[in-house]
Design a protein around this motif. Structure first.
Motif, PDB file in Angstrom:
ATOM      1  N   THR A   1       0.406  -1.260  -0.524  1.00  0.00           N
ATOM      2  CA  THR A   1       0.038  -0.183  -0.091  1.00  0.00           C
ATOM      3  C   THR A   1       0.847   1.395   0.081  1.00  0.00           C
ATOM      4  O   THR A   1       2.036   0.928   0.138  1.00  0.00           O
ATOM      5  N   ALA A   2       0.192   1.852   0.024  1.00  0.00           N
ATOM      6  CA  ALA A   2       1.063   3.403   0.308  1.00  0.00           C
ATOM      7  C   ALA A   2       1.617   4.232   1.122  1.00  0.00           C
ATOM      8  O   ALA A   2       3.055   4.152   1.049  1.00  0.00           O
ATOM      9  N   GLU A   3       1.899   3.209   1.832  1.00  0.00           N
ATOM     10  CA  GLU A   3       2.071   3.500   3.727  1.00  0.00           C
ATOM     11  C   GLU A   3       3.004   2.050   3.347  1.00  0.00           C
ATOM     12  O   GLU A   3       4.091   2.392   4.566  1.00  0.00           O
ATOM     13  N   ASP A   4       2.516   1.022   3.441  1.00  0.00           N
ATOM     14  CA  ASP A   4       3.556  -0.442   4.557  1.00  0.00           C
ATOM     15  C   ASP A   4       2.815  -1.350   3.423  1.00  0.00           C
ATOM     16  O   ASP A   4       1.966  -1.701   2.553  1.00  0.00           O
ATOM     17  N   TRP A   5       2.930  -2.705   4.139  1.00  0.00           N
ATOM     18  CA  TRP A   5       2.585  -3.556   3.446  1.00  0.00           C
ATOM     19  C   TRP A   5       1.515  -4.740   4.207  1.00  0.00           C
ATOM     20  O   TRP A   5       1.518  -4.431   5.690  1.00  0.00           O
TER      21      TRP A   5
END
Length: 844
Positions: free
Chosen positions: A47-51
Motif C-alpha cells: 500500500t502507499a504506507e506499508d505492507w
C-alpha cells in the motif's frame, strides 16, 4: 492452491511479524519465501504506507494458540540473533517482546519466565525497555509461584527513582498481588492504593480498573464484602465501557465468588458462565481451570458431591498455576470429607500441603492444617486434632504479627475465627481450661491491645497473650471476671450457610463450629468454665438496629439471658465485690446492669472490658499525672432532638470536682484536654454502622469530631472520659470480636476508662444521673462504684425529688425505674482505680 501455498511453513510467523518489514524479513526467516514470492502468491500487498496481508489470506493464517506462541518464539529467537548488530532489529525485538509477553500472561503465564531469561538486559534500546524487562522478570517469578523472589525483584525495580510511571504502576500492582499471596496484607493494600493513585494521576482509567479488580479480590479474601463489591463493580463498569473482555472475565470470576458467599448461587453461576465464555475465546486454559474449581464449589455447596469432584479433577488437569492447585485439592478433599471418606480426604489435603511448602503460599497453609485437624477430630483422635489446629494457629499468628493496619488485623482474625474455635472446643472437650482460655484470648483480633503496646502506653510487650495465672494475679481481691467466648457465631458467610440444603449437615459442620457460649469465671483463687447453653446466633440482629441494646430490655429476654449467662456463676457472683465483664460478639450490646439487677438482684460495681489482655494493659497504665482535675465540654445543638440539659451536666461535673467548663464550640479545644484527669463531653453523638470509625460527636454547628479524628489527633492522660452523648458506647463488633467506635478511640489515646451509653439516652435522666455520679466521685467512690451508686439512686428516686421538668410518660412514683433510663450506661476499661479527685475549689 499453489505450490507455495502447500509448502509455506511460515504462515504463523508471517502473522506475528506485523507490521511487516521487507528489509528485516530475510533476517527473520531466511528459508522462507522472499518478499517478491509472497507478493506474487497473494500473501502480501503493498500500500502507499506499508505492507498488508489481504483479508482472505489472513483468515488462512489463523492459528491455534500453541502454534501462534511457537511462531512468536521463532520470531524472538531470530531477532535475538541479529539485534546486537542491528539497532532497528533491537527496537523491533522489544516491541515484539511486549506483545508476546502480554499474550503469555493471558494464555500461558508459566511460560513468561522462559521468554524473559532469553533476553540480555544490555540489548534494551532505551531505559524504559530495560525497566520493562526487569518488570517482566519479577512478574514471571510470581507467575511461577516464586513469591519471595518476585517481591524482591519488584522491590529493587521500585527503588529506582527514575522508574517510568507506566512501569511503576504495574510493578506496584503486581508486587501487591504477590505480597497478598505471601500473606503480607499490609504491603498488598498499601501498594494497591499507591498504584491506583499513580494511574489516577496519569488519567488512565483502564489501569485503575485493573488495580480495583485486584484490591476487590483482596477485600473478598478478607471477607470485607461491601468493600470488595464496590471495587469490583467500579472496575467492571470501566472495563465494559472500554470493551476490554479479558479483564472483564476476571472481575466476573470475583463477583461470582462474592455472590456465592452471599448465597446467590444462580447469580454466581451466571457470572462464572459469562467469564468462561470470554476465557474460552481467549484460550486462557489456566483461568478456565480456576472456573472449573469454582463450579465444583457450587456443586459441593448444593450437595452434588460426585459432580463436584469431577469439576475439581478437571480444574487440576487444566490449571498450570500450582498456587490454585492448592485450592482445588482442598476442595477435592472436602468433597470426600463430607461423605466420611477420611482416607481420600486426608490424601487430598496432604497434596495441598505439599504444594503449600513448594510455592510459599503460607496464607492458605493454615486452612490445610485446620482441615487435617477436622479429619483427626472425626476419627476421635483429639490429640492429633489439637496438634494440627496449633500448627494452623502458629501460621496465622506469624502472618498477623507484622501487620500494622488495624483493619487488616481485624479482617484477618475474622477470617480465621473457625480455626481458633476448633482449638478452643478441642481443649474444652479435654477439660484443659488454661489452654482453652489462652486460645480464646488469641482468637480476639487484639488490634486495640497491639495499639496500646505500640504506643508505649503499657509495660506489656507487643503481642503478649496473658495466661490465666497472669489474669488472676492482675485481679483485685473480691473481683470476679466473667470472660465470655462465643463459638459458631455466623459472620459474613451467614447467607451462604442459610442457602445450604437441609441434607448438607455434614458440610455445614465443616464450615462452621457448632454454636455455643462459654463462660470463664475467674477470681484470684479460682477458675471455672461453664457452657451457658446459649446459641449466640439468636442474639444477632440483621436490622439497622442491630447494635441497639434496647432490644434486650424486654423482661422475658432479660430473664432468659440472666439464666443462661449469669446463673452458672451464681455462687461466685454472690461472693464478689465487683464484676468485670468481658463480652464477646453480640454480648457487647447486652445491658449488663439490667441483667445483674434483674432476677439475681445483684447490685455490684460493674465494668466491661474488650478482653482480659486489655484489662491487664489498662490496669498497668499509670494513673493520670495531669495537673487539673476536670474539664467539661457541652453543646446542646445539632441533630434533633435538642439536648436541653447538657450545659447543666457539664456545670455539675465542674462544680463537684473543680476544673473548667467550655461551652462548645471552642477553638483548639482538643489540644488542651491532655492536662485534665477527667474529661466530660455532653453533646450529640452518632454511631455510623457501615463505617464505625466515622462515628462522631458534635462539637458545634457543622463541626463534628469522628472516632478517626480522635485516634489520629488527640492525646489524653485521663483516668476517665465521660461521653454523655447518644449512642456514644455503641460499637460494631466485627468478626474477631474487635469493637470499633468512639470507645476504642478514647481508650487508644490515653483514657483508662470511658463511661458511655449503649442507646440514645433521655436528656432529663442523663442530667440527674450525671449529677449523682459526680457527687459520688467527689465523695471518694471509684468510677465503677460511683456509677453503681448513681444508678441505684436514679432508679429509686421519687418524683418529688426530681427538680427538672418531666415528660408525661415519666409521671409516676418513680419516674426513672424503667431500665431504659439507666441500663444503657456502661463503664468500659478500668473502673476501680483513679487518681483521687479533690473537692471543687473553683468553677468556671
Amino acid at each position: 492452491m499453489t505450490a507455495l501455498d502447500a509448502e509455506f511453513a511460515h504462515r504463523a510467523l508471517l502473522l506475528v511479524f506485523e507490521p511487516f518489514d521487507p528489509e528485516l524479513w530475510p533476517l527473520i526467516a531466511p528459508s522462507a519465501p522472499s518478499v517478491a514470492q509472497l507478493q506474487a502468491a497473494g500473501w502480501l500487498q503493498a500500500t502507499a504506507e506499508d505492507w498488508q496481508i489481504p483479508a482472505e489470506r489472513r483468515e488462512q493464517l489463523s492459528s491455534e494458540p500453541a502454534t501462534l506462541r511457537a511462531a512468536y518464539q521463532q520470531l524472538i529467537a531470530a531477532e535475538l540473533a541479529h539485534a546486537a548488530h542491528n539497532s532497528a532489529l533491537a527496537i523491533r525485538l522489544f516491541a515484539d517482546l511486549r506483545t508476546f509477553a502480554e499474550l503469555l500472561i493471558r494464555q500461558a503465564p508459566h511460560e513468561l519466565a522462559d521468554l524473559v531469561k532469553q533476553i540480555p538486559t544490555d540489548l534494551a534500546p532505551t531505559k524504559a525497555d530495560h525497566q520493562l524487562l526487569e518488570y517482566y522478570r519479577g512478574l514471571a517469578a510470581g507467575l511461577r509461584d516464586q513469591y519471595a523472589e518476585a517481591c524482591t525483584l519488584l522491590s529493587q525495580l521500585l527503588a529506582q527513582p527514575d522508574l517510568e510511571p507506566m512501569i511503576r504502576g504495574r510493578a506496584l500492582n503486581s508486587d501487591a498481588t504477590f505480597a497478598r499471596y505471601s500473606g503480607n496484607y499490609d504491603r498488598a493494600l498499601a501498594n494497591y492504593q499507591a498504584s491506583f493513585a499513580l494511574w489516577e494521576a496519569q488519567a488512565d482509567p483502564v489501569r485503575q480498573a485493573y488495580v480495583l479488580l485486584n484490591e476487590g479480590s483482596l477485600r473478598y479474601h478478607l471477607q470485607e464484602y461491601r468493600a470488595a463489591e464496590r471495587c469490583l463493580n467500579s472496575s467492571l463498569a470501566t472495563l465494559q465501557a472500554q470493551n476490554l473482555l479479558y479483564p472483564q472475565a476476571l472481575v466476573l470470576i470475583n463477583l461470582g465468588l462474592l455472590a456465592r458467599d452471599r448465597g446467590n448461587w444462580g447469580q454466581s453461576l451466571s457470572h462464572f458462565e459469562q467469564a468462561e465464555a470470554i476465557l474460552q475465546a481467549e484460550n486462557a486454559t489456566d483461568f478456565l481451570g480456576r472456573i472449573a474449581n469454582n463450579l465444583g464449589e457450587l456443586a459441593l455447596l448444593q450437595g452434588h458431591y460426585a459432580a463436584a469432584r469431577q469439576h475439581f479433577e478437571q480444574a487440576l488437569a487444566q490449571m498450570s498455576s500450582r498456587v490454585y492447585h492448592i485450592d482445588a485439592y482442598l476442595n477435592y478433599g472436602l468433597a470426600w470429607h463430607v461423605e466420611g471418606m477420611f482416607e481420600q480426604a486426608e490424601s487430598a489435603y496432604r497434596q495441598a500441603l505439599d504444594l503449600v511448602e513448594s510455592v510459599e503460599r503460607q496464607e492458605i497453609a493454615a486452612l490445610v492444617w485446620f482441615r487435617l485437624g477436622q479429619v483427626a477430630a472425626a476419627r476421635n483422635d483429639q490429640h492429633q486434632a489439637e496438634q494440627h489446629y496449633l500448627q494452623a494457629i502458629d501460621l496465622i499468628e506469624a502472618m498477623r504479627a507484622p501487620i500494622l493496619a488495624e483493619s487488616l488485623q481485624i479482617s484477618l482474625m475474622g477470617r480465621w475465627q473457625q480455626v481458633y474455635e476448633g482449638a478452643i472446643a478441642a481443649y474444652l472437650a479435654q477439660d484443659k481450661l488454661e489452654q482453652a482460655f489462652l486460645m480464646a484470648e488469641k482468637a480476639r483480633a487484639r488490634a486495640l491491645n497491639d495499639l496500646l503496646a505500640r504506643n508505649g502506653q503499657t509495660n506489656q510487650a507487643f503481642g503478649t497473650i496473658p495466661s490465666l495465672s497472669d489474669v488472676q494475679q492482675g485481679l483485685a481481691q473480691g473481683s470476679l471476671m466473667l470472660d465470655y467466648m462465643t463459638l459458631g457465631a455466623v459472620g459474613p458467610e451467614a447467607s451462604l450457610l442459610a442457602a445450604l440444603p437441609a441434607t448438607a449437615k455434614a458440610l455445614r459442620s465443616l464450615l462452621i463450629q457448632p454454636a455455643a457460649t462459654w463462660l470463664f469465671a475467674i477470681t484470684t483463687e479460682d477458675v471455672q468454665a461453664f457452657n451457658c447453653q446459649l446459641d449466640p446466633n439468636i442474639l444477632l440482629a440483621t436490622s439497622p438496629f442491630q447494635c441497639d441494646g434496647r432490644r434486650f430490655l424486654r423482661p422475658a429476654i432479660l430473664q432468659r439471658l440472666a439464666q443462661r449467662l449469669l446463673l452458672p456463676a451464681q455462687a461466685l457472683l454472690h461472693q464478689a465485690q465487683q464484676v468485670l465483664v468481658v463480652p464477646h460478639g453480640a454480648l457487647h450490646h447486652v445491658p449488663w446492669h439490667a441483667l445483674l439487677l434483674g432476677e439475681l438482684e445483684l447490685d455490684l460495681p460493674t465494668t466491661t472490658i474488650p478482653s482480659a489482655a486489655s484489662y491487664l494493659q489498662l490496669s498497668q497504665r499509670q494513673p493520670s499525672q495531669a495537673s487539673a482535675p476536670c474539664v467539661a465540654l457541652s453543646y446542646a445543638g445539632g441533630v434533633e432532638p435538642a439536648l436541653v440539659h447538657t450545659y447543666a451536666e457539664a456545670a455539675a461535673a465542674v462544680a463537684a470536682l473543680g476544673g473548667q467548663h467550655y461551652p462548645l464550640p471552642a477553638p483548639n479545644i482538643d489540644q488542651q484536654l491532655g492536662t485534665y484527669r477527667i474529661v466530660h463531653i455532653a453533646c450529640h453523638g452518632v454511631f455510623v454502622l457501615d463505617q464505625p470509625l466515622a462515628s462522631w460527636l458534635q462539637f458545634g454547628p457543622n463541626q463534628i469530631v469522628s472516632a478517626l479524628d480522635i485516634l489520629t489527633n488527640w492525646q489524653l492522660d485521663a483516668d476517665l472520659v465521660v461521653l454523655s452523648a447518644c449512642q456514644s458506647g455503641v460499637s460494631e463488633i466485627v468478626r474477631g470480636d474487635e469493637p470499633f467506635g468512639l470507645v476504642r478511640a478514647f481508650l487508644a489515646v490515653g483514657a483508662r476508662a470511658v463511661l458511655v451509653t449503649l442507646w440514645p439516652v433521655d436528656d432529663v435522666a442523663s442530667a440527674v444521673l450525671m449529677q449523682l455520679f459526680y457527687q459520688a466521685l467527689q465523695a471518694g467512690y471509684e468510677p465503677a462504684e460511683a456509677l453503681q451508686q448513681a444508678i441505684q439512686q436514679l432508679r429509686s428516686m421519687p418524683q418529688a425529688q426530681v427538680s427538672l421538668p418531666l415528660a408525661p410518660s415519666q409521671q409516676g412514683d418513680y419516674p426513672f425505674a424503667d431500665p431504659h433510663y439507666w441500663a444503657g450506661y456502661q463503664l468500659i476499661g478500668v473502673g476501680n482505680s483513679i487518681s483521687k479527685v479533690k473537692p471543687a475549689t473553683s468553677a468556671a
